[in-house]
Design a protein around this motif. Structure first.
Motif, short mmCIF file in Angstrom:
data_model
loop_
_atom_site.label_atom_id
_atom_site.label_comp_id
_atom_site.label_asym_id
_atom_site.label_seq_id
_atom_site.Cartn_x
_atom_site.Cartn_y
_atom_site.Cartn_z
N ALA A 9 0.88 -1.19 -0.02
CA ALA A 9 0.01 0.10 0.04
C ALA A 9 0.80 1.29 0.07
O ALA A 9 0.40 2.40 -0.49
CB ALA A 9 -1.04 0.05 1.26
N ASP A 10 1.91 1.21 0.73
CA ASP A 10 2.83 2.68 0.75
C ASP A 10 4.29 2.47 0.18
O ASP A 10 4.94 2.97 0.36
CB ASP A 10 2.93 2.85 2.12
CG ASP A 10 3.45 1.73 3.02
OD1 ASP A 10 3.78 0.74 2.62
OD2 ASP A 10 3.63 2.20 4.19
N GLU A 11 4.42 1.48 -0.67
CA GLU A 11 5.70 1.22 -1.55
C GLU A 11 5.50 1.47 -2.83
O GLU A 11 4.40 0.80 -3.61
CB GLU A 11 6.04 -0.04 -1.30
CG GLU A 11 6.72 -0.12 0.26
CD GLU A 11 7.19 -1.72 0.22
OE1 GLU A 11 8.50 -1.84 0.42
OE2 GLU A 11 6.09 -2.67 0.44
N TYR A 12 5.95 2.27 -3.64
CA TYR A 12 5.97 2.36 -5.18
C TYR A 12 7.53 2.44 -5.73
O TYR A 12 8.33 2.69 -4.97
CB TYR A 12 5.56 3.79 -5.40
CG TYR A 12 4.09 3.89 -5.03
CD1 TYR A 12 3.03 3.87 -5.78
CD2 TYR A 12 3.78 4.44 -3.64
CE1 TYR A 12 1.65 3.94 -5.38
CE2 TYR A 12 2.50 4.55 -3.46
CZ TYR A 12 1.26 4.35 -4.25
OH TYR A 12 0.23 4.61 -3.76
N LYS A 13 7.66 1.83 -7.03
CA LYS A 13 8.70 2.02 -7.61
C LYS A 13 8.34 2.30 -8.96
O LYS A 13 7.60 1.80 -9.66
CB LYS A 13 9.52 0.51 -7.51
CG LYS A 13 10.71 0.30 -8.20
CD LYS A 13 11.18 -0.98 -8.41
CE LYS A 13 12.62 -1.16 -8.90
NZ LYS A 13 13.70 -0.06 -8.37
N ALA A 14 9.46 3.13 -9.29
CA ALA A 14 9.28 3.79 -10.93
C ALA A 14 10.43 3.34 -11.59
O ALA A 14 11.54 3.37 -11.26
CB ALA A 14 9.02 5.29 -10.72
N LEU A 15 10.26 2.85 -12.99
CA LEU A 15 11.24 2.51 -13.84
C LEU A 15 10.99 3.43 -15.06
O LEU A 15 9.92 3.64 -15.65
CB LEU A 15 11.12 1.26 -14.28
CG LEU A 15 11.29 0.01 -13.10
CD1 LEU A 15 10.80 -1.35 -13.38
CD2 LEU A 15 12.80 0.23 -12.84
N TRP A 16 11.97 3.64 -15.96
CA TRP A 16 11.92 4.30 -17.28
C TRP A 16 11.89 3.30 -18.24
O TRP A 16 12.23 2.30 -18.35
CB TRP A 16 13.41 5.03 -17.42
CG TRP A 16 13.50 6.01 -18.44
CD1 TRP A 16 14.51 5.76 -19.49
CD2 TRP A 16 12.83 7.12 -18.97
NE1 TRP A 16 14.24 6.82 -20.32
CE2 TRP A 16 13.54 7.26 -20.12
CE3 TRP A 16 11.63 7.80 -18.11
CZ2 TRP A 16 12.71 8.92 -20.55
CZ3 TRP A 16 11.30 8.75 -18.94
CH2 TRP A 16 11.70 9.44 -19.81
N SER A 17 10.64 3.51 -19.08
CA SER A 17 10.34 2.12 -20.02
C SER A 17 11.27 2.13 -21.07
O SER A 17 10.56 1.59 -22.07
CB SER A 17 8.87 2.71 -20.02
OG SER A 17 8.64 3.68 -21.00
N VAL A 21 13.67 5.40 -11.73
CA VAL A 21 13.28 6.58 -11.60
C VAL A 21 12.72 7.06 -9.92
O VAL A 21 11.89 6.28 -9.55
CB VAL A 21 12.29 7.06 -12.54
CG1 VAL A 21 11.69 8.55 -12.27
CG2 VAL A 21 12.87 6.80 -13.99
N PRO A 22 13.33 7.94 -9.49
CA PRO A 22 12.63 8.38 -7.98
C PRO A 22 11.19 8.56 -8.09
O PRO A 22 10.62 9.41 -8.92
CB PRO A 22 13.62 9.49 -7.50
CG PRO A 22 14.72 9.41 -8.45
CD PRO A 22 14.28 8.83 -9.66
#
Ligand code: FES
Length: 141
Positions: free
Chosen positions: A71-79, A124-125
Protein backbone atom coordinates in the motif's frame (compact mmCIF):
# COMPACT_ATOMS: atom_id res chain seq x y z
CA UNK A 1 -10.32 11.29 -8.40
CA UNK A 2 -7.34 11.15 -10.76
CA UNK A 3 -6.12 14.30 -12.45
CA UNK A 4 -5.13 12.27 -15.46
CA UNK A 5 -7.62 11.16 -18.06
CA UNK A 6 -7.90 7.39 -18.27
CA UNK A 7 -6.50 7.39 -21.79
CA UNK A 8 -3.10 8.57 -20.53
CA UNK A 9 -2.37 5.44 -18.69
CA UNK A 10 -2.88 1.77 -18.81
CA UNK A 11 -3.78 0.21 -15.54
CA UNK A 12 -2.87 -3.40 -15.38
CA UNK A 13 -5.09 -4.52 -12.57
CA UNK A 14 -4.19 -8.14 -12.96
CA UNK A 15 -0.46 -7.71 -12.75
CA UNK A 16 0.32 -9.77 -9.73
CA UNK A 17 3.67 -9.01 -8.20
CA UNK A 18 4.45 -12.39 -6.80
CA UNK A 19 7.24 -12.02 -4.33
CA UNK A 20 7.60 -8.28 -4.89
CA UNK A 21 6.67 -7.50 -1.32
CA UNK A 22 9.76 -9.34 -0.25
CA UNK A 23 12.03 -7.13 -2.31
CA UNK A 24 12.03 -4.40 0.32
CA UNK A 25 11.22 -1.72 -2.22
CA UNK A 26 10.30 1.73 -1.06
CA UNK A 27 9.36 4.98 -2.67
CA UNK A 28 12.46 6.55 -4.13
CA UNK A 29 14.06 3.13 -4.19
CA UNK A 30 17.44 2.93 -5.79
CA UNK A 31 17.63 -0.83 -6.02
CA UNK A 32 17.76 -2.85 -9.17
CA UNK A 33 17.99 -0.21 -11.84
CA UNK A 34 20.86 0.93 -13.94
CA UNK A 35 21.58 4.34 -15.36
CA UNK A 36 20.21 7.76 -14.59
CA UNK A 37 17.77 7.85 -17.54
CA UNK A 38 14.37 9.30 -16.83
CA UNK A 39 12.33 12.46 -17.13
CA UNK A 40 14.22 15.75 -17.16
CA UNK A 41 12.16 17.09 -14.30
CA UNK A 42 9.64 15.71 -11.80
CA UNK A 43 6.39 14.57 -13.42
CA UNK A 44 2.98 14.55 -11.74
CA UNK A 45 1.43 11.18 -12.54
CA UNK A 46 -1.85 11.90 -10.77
CA UNK A 47 -3.46 9.93 -7.98
CA UNK A 48 -1.20 7.43 -6.28
CA UNK A 49 -4.21 5.17 -6.00
CA UNK A 50 -4.21 4.74 -9.79
CA UNK A 51 -1.54 2.10 -9.17
CA UNK A 52 -3.25 -0.92 -7.66
CA UNK A 53 -1.62 -2.61 -4.69
CA UNK A 54 0.21 -5.60 -6.09
CA UNK A 55 -0.05 -4.21 -9.61
CA UNK A 56 1.63 -2.11 -12.24
CA UNK A 57 0.55 1.01 -14.12
CA UNK A 58 2.16 2.01 -17.38
CA UNK A 59 2.22 5.77 -17.97
CA UNK A 60 3.01 5.53 -21.66
CA UNK A 61 3.07 9.22 -22.40
CA UNK A 62 5.64 9.76 -19.66
CA UNK A 63 7.66 6.58 -20.41
CA UNK A 64 7.23 5.49 -16.81
CA UNK A 65 6.17 2.19 -15.29
CA UNK A 66 5.13 2.27 -11.65
CA UNK A 67 4.65 -0.82 -9.53
CA UNK A 68 3.18 -0.94 -6.06
CA UNK A 69 4.26 -3.98 -4.08
CA UNK A 70 2.36 -2.82 -0.98
CA UNK A 71 0.00 0.00 0.00
CA UNK A 72 2.75 2.50 0.77
CA UNK A 73 5.54 1.30 -1.52
CA UNK A 74 6.03 2.44 -5.09
CA UNK A 75 8.77 1.79 -7.60
CA UNK A 76 9.15 3.66 -10.87
CA UNK A 77 11.15 2.58 -13.91
CA UNK A 78 12.01 4.38 -17.13
CA UNK A 79 10.25 2.39 -19.86
CA UNK A 80 12.85 2.97 -22.57
CA UNK A 81 14.74 -0.16 -23.46
CA UNK A 82 18.39 -0.17 -22.47
CA UNK A 83 19.35 -1.77 -25.77
CA UNK A 84 18.55 1.03 -28.26
CA UNK A 85 16.07 3.20 -26.39
CA UNK A 86 12.74 1.99 -27.81
CA UNK A 87 9.86 2.39 -25.36
CA UNK A 88 8.38 -0.88 -24.15
CA UNK A 89 5.05 -1.43 -25.84
CA UNK A 90 3.43 -4.23 -23.89
CA UNK A 91 3.34 -5.42 -20.33
CA UNK A 92 2.17 -8.97 -19.82
CA UNK A 93 1.81 -9.70 -16.12
CA UNK A 94 5.09 -8.36 -14.78
CA UNK A 95 7.01 -8.70 -18.04
CA UNK A 96 7.65 -5.64 -20.18
CA UNK A 97 8.34 -6.31 -23.85
CA UNK A 98 10.39 -4.17 -26.21
CA UNK A 99 8.92 -4.16 -29.75
CA UNK A 100 12.20 -3.38 -31.48
CA UNK A 101 14.34 -6.46 -30.89
CA UNK A 102 12.39 -8.46 -28.34
CA UNK A 103 14.10 -7.69 -25.05
CA UNK A 104 12.04 -8.50 -22.00
CA UNK A 105 12.25 -6.96 -18.55
CA UNK A 106 10.77 -7.67 -15.14
CA UNK A 107 8.85 -4.43 -14.59
CA UNK A 108 8.85 -4.85 -10.81
CA UNK A 109 12.61 -4.39 -10.61
CA UNK A 110 13.87 -3.60 -14.11
CA UNK A 111 15.94 -6.76 -14.54
CA UNK A 112 16.59 -8.12 -18.01
CA UNK A 113 14.75 -11.40 -18.62
CA UNK A 114 15.69 -11.72 -22.28
CA UNK A 115 18.20 -9.88 -24.46
CA UNK A 116 19.61 -8.36 -26.53
CA UNK A 117 19.41 -5.71 -23.77
CA UNK A 118 21.98 -6.42 -21.08
CA UNK A 119 21.33 -3.60 -18.62
CA UNK A 120 18.24 -3.25 -16.40
CA UNK A 121 15.61 -0.57 -16.88
CA UNK A 122 16.58 2.58 -15.04
CA UNK A 123 15.12 3.42 -11.67
CA UNK A 124 13.31 6.72 -11.42
CA UNK A 125 12.76 8.27 -8.00
CA UNK A 126 9.08 8.40 -7.07
CA UNK A 127 7.27 9.82 -4.08
CA UNK A 128 3.75 10.55 -2.96
CA UNK A 129 2.97 14.21 -2.35
CA UNK A 130 -0.56 15.12 -1.33
CA UNK A 131 -1.88 11.83 -2.65
CA UNK A 132 -0.20 12.27 -6.03
CA UNK A 133 2.70 10.37 -7.49
CA UNK A 134 5.64 12.55 -8.42
CA UNK A 135 8.30 10.78 -10.46
CA UNK A 136 11.67 12.05 -11.55
CA UNK A 137 14.75 13.59 -10.13
CA UNK A 138 14.40 16.85 -8.27
CA UNK A 139 15.98 19.62 -10.31
CA UNK A 140 17.93 20.73 -7.26
CA UNK A 141 19.29 17.27 -6.52
FE1 FES B 1 14.75 -2.89 -27.18
FE2 FES B 1 16.56 -3.38 -29.07
S1 FES B 1 15.74 -1.47 -28.49
S2 FES B 1 15.52 -4.78 -27.80
Amino acid sequence: MSDLPPTRRTVLMGAALAGAAGLGLTACSGGGGGSSAGPDKPVDLGSADAVPVGGVTYYRDEFLIVSRPSADEYKALWSRCTHQNCPLDKIEGTVGICPCHGSRFDVTNGKVLHGPASRPLSDVPVKVVGGKLIAGRDEKA
